[in-house]
Write an enzyme that holds these catalytic residues in place. Sequence first.
Site, PDB file in Angstrom:
ATOM      1  N   LYS A 277      22.878  55.338 -90.216  1.00 53.35           N
ATOM      2  CA  LYS A 277      22.785  56.073 -91.534  1.00 53.35           C
ATOM      3  C   LYS A 277      23.424  55.507 -92.848  1.00 53.35           C
ATOM      4  O   LYS A 277      23.702  56.365 -93.669  1.00 53.35           O
ATOM      5  CB  LYS A 277      23.276  57.657 -91.264  1.00 53.35           C
ATOM      6  CG  LYS A 277      22.649  58.342 -90.047  1.00 53.35           C
ATOM      7  CD  LYS A 277      21.170  58.220 -90.073  1.00 53.35           C
ATOM      8  CE  LYS A 277      20.584  58.933 -91.034  1.00 53.35           C
ATOM      9  NZ  LYS A 277      19.000  58.872 -90.977  1.00 53.35           N
TER      10      LYS A 277
ATOM     11  N   ARG B 292      18.111  50.237 -92.193  1.00 57.12           N
ATOM     12  CA  ARG B 292      16.660  50.047 -91.701  1.00 57.12           C
ATOM     13  C   ARG B 292      15.889  49.578 -93.365  1.00 57.12           C
ATOM     14  O   ARG B 292      15.128  48.834 -93.405  1.00 57.12           O
ATOM     15  CB  ARG B 292      15.989  51.556 -91.592  1.00 57.12           C
ATOM     16  CG  ARG B 292      14.387  51.431 -91.793  1.00 57.12           C
ATOM     17  CD  ARG B 292      13.736  50.127 -90.855  1.00 57.12           C
ATOM     18  NE  ARG B 292      13.999  50.204 -89.340  1.00 57.12           N
ATOM     19  CZ  ARG B 292      13.706  49.260 -88.557  1.00 57.12           C
ATOM     20  NH1 ARG B 292      12.829  48.401 -88.832  1.00 57.12           N
ATOM     21  NH2 ARG B 292      13.880  49.417 -87.456  1.00 57.12           N
TER      22      ARG B 292
ATOM     23  N   THR C 196      16.618  66.283 -96.943  1.00 57.81           N
ATOM     24  CA  THR C 196      17.253  66.943 -97.686  1.00 57.81           C
ATOM     25  C   THR C 196      18.593  67.511 -96.530  1.00 57.81           C
ATOM     26  O   THR C 196      18.384  67.975 -95.864  1.00 57.81           O
ATOM     27  CB  THR C 196      16.546  68.326 -98.138  1.00 57.81           C
ATOM     28  OG1 THR C 196      15.480  67.904 -98.912  1.00 57.81           O
ATOM     29  CG2 THR C 196      17.651  69.289 -98.883  1.00 57.81           C
TER      30      THR C 196
END
Length: 390
Positions: free
Chosen positions: A147, A151, A356
Site C-alpha cells: 500500500k 503497483r 475512499t
Amino acid sequence: MGQRLSGGRSCLDVPGRLLPQPPPPPPPVRRKLALLFAMLCVWLYMFLYSCAGSCAAAPGLLLLGSGSRAAHAPPALATAPDGTPPRLPFRAQPATPLASGKEMAEGAASPEEQSPEVPDSPSPISSFFSGSGSKQLPQAIIIGVKKGGTRALLEFLRVHPDVRAVGAEPHFFDRSYDKGLAWYRDLMPRTLDGQITMEKTPSYFVTREAPARISAMSKDTKLIVVVRDPVTRAISDYTQTLSKRPDIPTFESLTFKNRTTGLIDTSWSAIQIGIYAKHLEHWLRHFPIRQMLFVSGERLISDPAGELGRVQDFLGLKRIITDKHFYFNKTKGFPCLKKAEGSSRPHCLGKTKGRTHPEIDREVVRRLREFYRPFNLKFYQMTGHDFGWD
C-alpha cells in the site's frame, strides 16, 4: 496467281513488319527486381514460421488476437542452460512474520496477490519481438512496501523500452523459495541485451529471510522501496481488508492493545509494516545503502515524473519517462499514463486503487503519529532523506 510485282517480288512476299512479332524480352533490371521480391517473400515466410513457436512460448505475452496478460502456471522444472539446478540443495523453512498479526483483519489476500492488475494487451509488434531474447534473473526488485505505491511505480516503469517486468507478484523469496531459482527465472519475461529484468513483491521488505536469499542470488541486485506516511499506509491497508471483509473490527479497536492506556498493538501487520527503520536494519546487514533506492509514495502522486527520474537514474537508464507521459485523474486522485505499455490508449490503475478511506477518530490518528515519530526520524537518518511525515 503467279503475278510478279514490280521489282521482281511475288505478291505473297509480305514485309516482315506486317507479321505478328514476339514480345520483347523484359529489361534485365525488371527481371532482377522480380526475383529479389520473390526471394524476400520466401525469406519473410520462413522467418515468421521459425519465430512463431518461440513467441507463443513466451509466458505472459500475447500474439495476434490474444487476450490480456495474466499470471501463468509454472511449467515443469528443467535445468537452466547455465547449469543452474531446478531446485536448491536445501528446503528453506517457511517465512515467519515478525509478529503473529490479527487473523481476522488479515485473512484476505490483497487483489495484487490474487489477480494482479495488468496493463492493456501489448501491440502485435511488441508481442512478436518478445519471442526473442532470453530469460534472466531480475537485476532490480521492488521489495516494498504494501500500500505504498508499488503497483503504480511498476506500471510507470514498464513504459520504458529497456525495462521488462513480470506482471504478477512472484512471491519467490517469501513463499516459494523451495521451488528453486530455475522456477523463479522461468517466471521472468524475455529480455534483449541492454534491457533490465524486474519484479515487485511488497512483502519482501518485511520478510526476515528475504535479504539473505536475494543476496545469495546476486549481491549486485538493486532494491527499490516505495514508502508512504505509515499512518496513512495503515489506514489504506485496513481499507483494503475492509472491502473484502466488512465484518472485521473497527480500525480503532485493532490499533490498540489497550485503548485506555493507549498501548499500540504492533502485532497487527497494518501497524507493524510501517516501522520502516526496524525492517531496514535487516536489509542493511546484506546490502549497502547505496544499492537501495527509497521512493516517496506521496511524490509518486504529486510529481510522478520527478520520482521516475530518480528511479531511472538509479537503474542506469536513459531518462525517457517524463511529464509528457502522465495526466492527473481528478476522479481517482492520482496520475495516470497517457499511453500504457503496448497500447495507444490512456491507462489508470484499476478500481482497487484510490479507495475512499473510512473516517478515523482524530485522537487515534494523533496517537499513531506519536508512536511512529521516533521510528520515522531514525528512518530519515538511515536513508539520508526526510520524507516529511512529521
